[in-house]
Design a protein around this motif. Structure first.
Motif: not given
Ligand SMILES: [Zn+2]
Ligand SMILES: [Zn+2]
Ligand SMILES: [Zn+2]
Length: 343
Positions: A7-11
């Motif tokens: 996920d590019p936001v939370t990793g």
């Protein structure tokens, strides 16, 4: 082939396993159907040829692999979420990072009996179940592994796709976010308390006696102080160890009997509710984590749905105080040593 995507936001990593959509659906909503020997169950004795070849089995009579005569049987998952199939990877892409979901997923068939899950098996069979679970855990707890998680899904609402009682062991290269949160939290708590927080929990809960569910020589079961769900129970070993792989064979067998006892109490109190249990452990425990983390088993009954608020915030709303749950569960006696009829 299963793939991991970041996920590019939370990793946070997500395992994408479209092949698992082909899994058989359970025929019944509740956990154990009344028909003793459904014609199409691949986990029943006599249908060994309908699973992938076994990787381990307990065969007291010395029968050959993939034939009847077993007590507990381990087979690779036909629809793995993780496998050692390699595929292309791109970890640098900020929006679409991905890689193969490397690891293993195995199924542990708890007994040849289609109708009896753990609380209804004999104490001796419960010992074999957990001894096998511990053996498979150790087998996958190798250098480079991020997490090894034994799990059990009871009932369709808890994710069981086949009704024949079976556990699973997942080994993954990436560490799980939940375990990661526990490892960091336990280390921080260690600095605050000056001791392992789980060891302290045993000491305090046994002194206060308000959240105790059951006690045994090697284990304590509690309704945790901040239970997320009604009747949540944690089984904590008395001996400090971060890694379930360090457990002696004798204690692994005793854990099977103790878990059976806790599940029996739950069944007596709330009936045949869907639930999950799983073990949180640090494979190849090394360094600082080994003093602050303490492996444990969590039992998570599903009496209510995880709803929008929980999904949106990660905060659970629990309507049963753990003190009430513990009072109800501890009031029940344990099961008899013999197998009992679930119906
Ligand atoms: Zn079956
Ligand atoms: Zn400890
Ligand atoms: Zn945990």
């Amino acid at each position: 082939m299963p793939e991991l995507r970041r996920d590019p936001v939370t990793g946070r990593w997500v395992c994408l396993a479209p092949g698992r959509a082909l899994r058989p659906e359970a025929a019944h909503d509740s956990a154990i159907p009344p028909d003793a020997h459904p014609a199409d169950c691949p986990f029943c004795e006599g249908r060994e040829g309908r699973t992938p070849p076994e990787v381990a089995a307990i065969r007291p009579g010395g029968s050959g692999p993939n034939t009847p005569g077993w007590r507990v049987r381990v087979v690779p998952n036909l629809f793995p979420a993780f496998s050692d199939d390699d595929a292309d990877a791109d970890l640098a892409d900020p929006l679409h990072a991905h890689g193969p979901a490397l690891g293993a997923s195995e199924v542990i068939i708890h007994s040849p009996d289609h109708r009896r899950w753990l609380p209804f098996l004999s104490a001796e069979q419960a010992e074999l179940v957990m001894a096998t679970t511990s053996e498979r855990y150790r087998r996958h707890s190798v250098p480079g592994v991020g997490s090894v998680v034994p799990i059990y899904n009871h009932g369709r609402e808890a994710g069981a796709s086949l009704t024949h009682p079976h556990g699973q062991v997942y080994a993954t290269r990436v560490a799980s976010p939940v375990l990661d949160e526990e490892l960091r939290g336990a280390e921080e708590a260690y600095r605050g308390v000056g001791n392992c927080v789980f060891c302290s929990m045993i000491e305090v809960e046994e002194a206060q006696e308000v959240r105790l569910v059951a006690q045994a020589e090697a284990f304590v079961a509690i309704a945790p102080y901040a239970s997320r769900q009604a009747f949540e129970c944690w089984i904590i070993p008395r001996r400090h160890a971060a890694d379930f792989g360090e457990v002696e064979d004798e204690d692994a067998a005793a854990l099977g009997v103790f878990l059976r006892d806790v599940l029996w109490r739950l069944y007596q109190e709330v009936g045949d509710v869907p639930l999950n249990w799983y073990i949180h452990s640090l494979p190849n425990a090394t360094g600082d984590w080994s003093r602050s983390f303490h492996w444990h088993l969590e039992v998570r009954p599903k009496l209510t749905e995880i709803a929008g608020f929980e999904m949106a915030t990660g905060t659970y709303i629990n309507t049963t105080a753990p003190e009430s749950a513990a009072a109800m569960l501890s009031a029940h006696g344990g099961p008899s040593p013999e197998a009992t009829d679930p119906i």
